[in-house]
Design a protein around this motif. Structure first.
Motif, PDB file in Angstrom:
ATOM      1  N   ILE A 117     -48.991   1.979   2.518  1.00 24.72           N
ATOM      2  CA  ILE A 117     -50.150   1.493   3.275  1.00 24.72           C
ATOM      3  C   ILE A 117     -51.386   1.439   2.383  1.00 24.72           C
ATOM      4  CG2 ILE A 117     -51.738   2.073   5.155  1.00 24.72           C
ATOM      5  CD1 ILE A 117     -49.343   3.201   6.676  1.00 24.72           C
ATOM      6  N   ILE A 118     -51.622   2.510   1.633  1.00 16.56           N
ATOM      7  CA  ILE A 118     -52.779   2.542   0.736  1.00 16.56           C
ATOM      8  C   ILE A 118     -52.685   1.431  -0.313  1.00 16.56           C
ATOM      9  CG2 ILE A 118     -53.945   3.917  -1.034  1.00 16.56           C
ATOM     10  CD1 ILE A 118     -53.165   6.412   0.546  1.00 16.56           C
ATOM     11  N   ARG A 119     -51.526   1.271  -0.889  1.00 12.82           N
ATOM     12  CA  ARG A 119     -51.350   0.232  -1.909  1.00 12.82           C
ATOM     13  C   ARG A 119     -51.539  -1.152  -1.314  1.00 12.82           C
ATOM     14  NH1 ARG A 119     -45.855  -0.804  -5.530  1.00 12.82           N
ATOM     15  NH2 ARG A 119     -46.575  -2.752  -6.520  1.00 12.82           N
ATOM     16  N   ASP A 161     -36.621  14.237   1.174  1.00 18.58           N
ATOM     17  CA  ASP A 161     -37.471  14.263   2.369  1.00 18.58           C
ATOM     18  C   ASP A 161     -38.929  14.007   2.023  1.00 18.58           C
ATOM     19  OD1 ASP A 161     -35.332  14.772   4.016  1.00 18.58           O
ATOM     20  OD2 ASP A 161     -35.576  16.944   3.975  1.00 18.58           O
ATOM     21  N   VAL A 162     -39.410  14.656   0.961  1.00 18.99           N
ATOM     22  CA  VAL A 162     -40.805  14.459   0.558  1.00 18.99           C
ATOM     23  C   VAL A 162     -41.037  13.019   0.134  1.00 18.99           C
ATOM     24  CG1 VAL A 162     -42.552  15.107  -1.136  1.00 18.99           C
ATOM     25  CG2 VAL A 162     -41.142  16.878  -0.069  1.00 18.99           C
ATOM     26  N   ALA A 163     -40.090  12.461  -0.629  1.00 27.62           N
ATOM     27  CA  ALA A 163     -40.226  11.068  -1.041  1.00 27.62           C
ATOM     28  C   ALA A 163     -40.268  10.136   0.164  1.00 27.62           C
ATOM     29  CB  ALA A 163     -39.070  10.687  -1.965  1.00 27.62           C
ATOM     30  N   HIS A 164     -39.442  10.439   1.162  1.00 30.65           N
ATOM     31  CA  HIS A 164     -39.426   9.616   2.377  1.00 30.65           C
ATOM     32  C   HIS A 164     -40.745   9.715   3.121  1.00 30.65           C
ATOM     33  CE1 HIS A 164     -37.917   7.683   6.008  1.00 30.65           C
ATOM     34  NE2 HIS A 164     -38.377   8.717   6.700  1.00 30.65           N
ATOM     35  N   GLU A 165     -41.289  10.928   3.208  1.00 29.25           N
ATOM     36  CA  GLU A 165     -42.542  11.119   3.940  1.00 29.25           C
ATOM     37  C   GLU A 165     -43.724  10.473   3.217  1.00 29.25           C
ATOM     38  OE1 GLU A 165     -42.886  12.384   6.922  1.00 29.25           O
ATOM     39  OE2 GLU A 165     -40.753  12.794   7.070  1.00 29.25           O
ATOM     40  N   LEU A 166     -43.686  10.453   1.898  1.00 25.35           N
ATOM     41  CA  LEU A 166     -44.803   9.889   1.132  1.00 25.35           C
ATOM     42  C   LEU A 166     -44.717   8.375   1.000  1.00 25.35           C
ATOM     43  CD1 LEU A 166     -45.139  12.494  -1.770  1.00 25.35           C
ATOM     44  CD2 LEU A 166     -46.641  12.218   0.205  1.00 25.35           C
ATOM     45  N   ARG A 167     -43.536   7.824   1.228  1.00 25.99           N
ATOM     46  CA  ARG A 167     -43.349   6.390   0.994  1.00 25.99           C
ATOM     47  C   ARG A 167     -44.278   5.547   1.858  1.00 25.99           C
ATOM     48  NH1 ARG A 167     -38.279   6.108   2.095  1.00 25.99           N
ATOM     49  NH2 ARG A 167     -37.601   6.520  -0.052  1.00 25.99           N
ATOM     50  N   THR A 168     -44.354   5.842   3.141  1.00 25.82           N
ATOM     51  CA  THR A 168     -45.152   5.015   4.051  1.00 25.82           C
ATOM     52  C   THR A 168     -46.648   5.099   3.778  1.00 25.82           C
ATOM     53  OG1 THR A 168     -43.475   5.090   5.790  1.00 25.82           O
ATOM     54  CG2 THR A 168     -45.744   4.597   6.463  1.00 25.82           C
ATOM     55  N   ASN A 194     -41.316   7.993  14.139  1.00 23.33           N
ATOM     56  CA  ASN A 194     -41.930   7.952  12.825  1.00 23.33           C
ATOM     57  C   ASN A 194     -42.982   9.033  12.720  1.00 23.33           C
ATOM     58  OD1 ASN A 194     -44.245   7.022  14.189  1.00 23.33           O
ATOM     59  ND2 ASN A 194     -43.649   4.889  13.908  1.00 23.33           N
ATOM     60  N   ARG A 195     -43.631   9.120  11.565  1.00 19.89           N
ATOM     61  CA  ARG A 195     -44.622  10.153  11.335  1.00 19.89           C
ATOM     62  C   ARG A 195     -45.865   9.970  12.173  1.00 19.89           C
ATOM     63  NH1 ARG A 195     -43.486   7.278   7.542  1.00 19.89           N
ATOM     64  NH2 ARG A 195     -42.384   8.930   6.448  1.00 19.89           N
ATOM     65  N   MET A 196     -46.091   8.772  12.697  1.00 19.36           N
ATOM     66  CA  MET A 196     -47.276   8.555  13.518  1.00 19.36           C
ATOM     67  C   MET A 196     -47.111   9.195  14.892  1.00 19.36           C
ATOM     68  SD  MET A 196     -49.377   7.004  11.589  1.00 19.36           S
ATOM     69  CE  MET A 196     -50.592   6.493  12.799  1.00 19.36           C
ATOM     70  N   SER A 197     -45.893   9.143  15.428  1.00 19.87           N
ATOM     71  CA  SER A 197     -45.670   9.691  16.764  1.00 19.87           C
ATOM     72  C   SER A 197     -45.020  11.057  16.737  1.00 19.87           C
ATOM     73  CB  SER A 197     -44.785   8.734  17.574  1.00 19.87           C
ATOM     74  OG  SER A 197     -43.517   8.588  16.947  1.00 19.87           O
ATOM     75  N   GLY A 198     -44.368  11.388  15.632  1.00 18.97           N
ATOM     76  CA  GLY A 198     -43.641  12.653  15.588  1.00 18.97           C
ATOM     77  C   GLY A 198     -44.129  13.632  14.555  1.00 18.97           C
ATOM     78  N   GLY A 199     -45.270  13.381  13.909  1.00 18.08           N
ATOM     79  CA  GLY A 199     -45.790  14.303  12.922  1.00 18.08           C
ATOM     80  C   GLY A 199     -44.993  14.267  11.631  1.00 18.08           C
ATOM     81  N   THR A 200     -45.222  15.266  10.789  1.00 18.96           N
ATOM     82  CA  THR A 200     -44.532  15.302   9.496  1.00 18.96           C
ATOM     83  C   THR A 200     -43.166  15.966   9.578  1.00 18.96           C
ATOM     84  OG1 THR A 200     -45.526  17.411   8.895  1.00 18.96           O
ATOM     85  CG2 THR A 200     -46.754  15.428   8.313  1.00 18.96           C
ATOM     86  N   GLY A 201     -42.884  16.632  10.685  1.00 17.89           N
ATOM     87  CA  GLY A 201     -41.618  17.350  10.777  1.00 17.89           C
ATOM     88  C   GLY A 201     -41.681  18.738  10.169  1.00 17.89           C
ATOM     89  N   LEU A 202     -42.899  19.229   9.861  1.00 12.60           N
ATOM     90  CA  LEU A 202     -43.057  20.551   9.264  1.00 12.60           C
ATOM     91  C   LEU A 202     -43.676  21.572  10.219  1.00 12.60           C
ATOM     92  CD1 LEU A 202     -44.378  19.629   5.692  1.00 12.60           C
ATOM     93  CD2 LEU A 202     -42.088  20.389   6.315  1.00 12.60           C
ATOM     94  N   GLY A 203     -44.202  21.108  11.352  1.00 13.32           N
ATOM     95  CA  GLY A 203     -44.950  21.989  12.246  1.00 13.32           C
ATOM     96  C   GLY A 203     -44.170  23.196  12.710  1.00 13.32           C
ATOM     97  N   LEU A 204     -42.958  22.998  13.204  1.00 15.33           N
ATOM     98  CA  LEU A 204     -42.168  24.114  13.710  1.00 15.33           C
ATOM     99  C   LEU A 204     -41.678  25.013  12.576  1.00 15.33           C
ATOM    100  CD1 LEU A 204     -40.075  22.423  16.547  1.00 15.33           C
ATOM    101  CD2 LEU A 204     -42.151  23.812  16.749  1.00 15.33           C
ATOM    102  N   ALA A 227     -54.754   9.002   3.269  1.00 15.22           N
ATOM    103  CA  ALA A 227     -55.024   9.997   2.234  1.00 15.22           C
ATOM    104  C   ALA A 227     -55.072  11.394   2.841  1.00 15.22           C
ATOM    105  CB  ALA A 227     -56.338   9.673   1.531  1.00 15.22           C
ATOM    106  N   LYS A 228     -55.688  11.518   4.025  1.00 16.05           N
ATOM    107  CA  LYS A 228     -55.711  12.811   4.717  1.00 16.05           C
ATOM    108  C   LYS A 228     -54.298  13.238   5.096  1.00 16.05           C
ATOM    109  CE  LYS A 228     -60.360  12.467   6.739  1.00 16.05           C
ATOM    110  NZ  LYS A 228     -61.132  12.362   8.009  1.00 16.05           N
TER     111      LYS A 228
END
Length: 340
Positions: free
Chosen positions: A134-136, A123-130, A293-303, A161-162
């Motif tokens: 983008i940065i790269r 899950d972490v790898a998936h969240e960090l991939r995008t 995606n994470r842009m519209s649905g957040g990281t999935g950690l909020g709840l 980065a944020k």
């Protein structure tokens, strides 16, 4: 009285039998007329008794030794491949079977823990991939000269980065809370002004979607809690409601106090959540709609974070929802800490 093992009781029973047989043999030899035949007959009975007792003792020892050896071999297989092996020794409810059950319980926990760790890494790898991609991508474009190094071109890199930094911090807080090591800096705070502060912070996001946020409650008391953690809970729940409610929707935050506890709920009139998703809402990285995606649905950690922070305060949180009618999150917090 000290508890005896079943094996001890069995050997004790055979010892009583042996004593009885030997005693009978001795008495038999003494009551017969003196003579070689009577003595030999008594010795023969005693010898047979010893042979029978020895045979039983050998069978018992061999059986338990064989089962213990099988248990040790299977336990070693479980240690090497816990997901592929289970311990089976038979024998009903004796001590060896009890040890086998304990080993199988540890195996199940080890397997579940390994699966959870693997899922977490995935899950972490998936969240960090995008964000990393983008940065790269932006940096490679700038290095090739296709994009100028200007502030407006660096803003997407700063945003990503944020996002990565927030994900790392959320994961840290979540792990601390789940392991019971989350530090709470408690103090007395007025709940109503704290709620108003959070609503004002999220007002801009709500205005962008034409969402109306209302608060209901007349309790003016104080709550003994960690202000930062409580604010994070409110931000996550209200922000989640704003994110998923349609444009022109409504979000209600209602609160009331009862003896010893504070109750508040965050309700929206959004599309609602199907019943099969409700048990998993507070799982980390879980999204009701996989397409978000994470842009519209957040990281999935909020709840997940909201749940852990609430429970760290000794409270509880639950969700209610119906398709087409909206969703409501109910939180109960003790006014006083459960532990000093």
């Amino acid at each position: 009285m000290r508890a005896q093992t079943k094996l001890g009781w069995i050997l004790f029973g055979y010892g009583i039998v042996a004593f009885g047989i030997g005693y009978v043999a001795l008495r038999f030899a003494l009551v017969l007329p003196p003579g070689r035949y009577a003595v030999m007959q008594g010795l023969a009975v005693a010898t047979v008794a010893c042979i029978v007792i020895g045979a039983f003792a050998y069978l018992i020892a061999a059986t338990f030794t064989r089962r213990l050896a099988s248990l040790a071999e299977q336990a070693n297989d479980v240690r090497q491949h816990p997901a592929l092996h289970a311990v089976e020794v038979g024998g009903g409810g004796d001590e060896v079977a009890a040890i086998a059950r304990v080993v199988n319980d540890l195996r199940a926990r080890l397997t579940d823990g390994e699966e959870a760790r693997n899922q977490l890494v995935a899950d972490v790898a998936h969240e960090l991939r995008t964000p990393v991609a983008i940065i790269r991508g932006h940096l490679e474009t700038m290095l090739k000269g296709a994009e100028e190094l200007r502030p407006e071109n660096l803003l997407p890199l700063l945003d990503e980065a944020k996002r990565v930094s927030r994900l790392i911090q959320d994961m840290r807080d979540l792990n601390l809370a789940e392991s019971g090591r989350l530090r709470l800096d408690r103090e007395w705070i007025a709940f109503a002004p704290t709620l108003d502060e959070i609503v004002s912070i999220l007002a801009l996001e709500a205005e962008d979607k034409d969402v109306t946020i209302r608060t209901e409650g007349e309790w003016g008391g104080e709550l003994y809690c960690d202000p930062a953690r409580l604010k994070q809970v409110l931000v996550n729940l209200i922000g989640n409601a704003i994110r998923y409610v349609p444009e022109g929707g409504n979000v209600l935050v209602a609160y009331e106090a009862s003896p010893g506890e504070l109750r508040f709920r965050v309700t929206d009139n959004g599309p609602g959540i199907a019943p099969e998703h409700l048990p998993y809402l507070f799982k980390r990285f879980y999204r009701v709609e996989a397409s978000r995606n994470r842009m519209s649905g957040g990281t999935g950690l909020g709840l997940a974070i909201a749940k852990e922070f609430v429970e760290a305060h000794g409270g509880s949180i639950r969700a209610e929802s119906a398709l087409g009618e909206g969703t409501s999150f109910h939180v109960v917090l003790p006014l006083f800490p459960l532990h000093p």
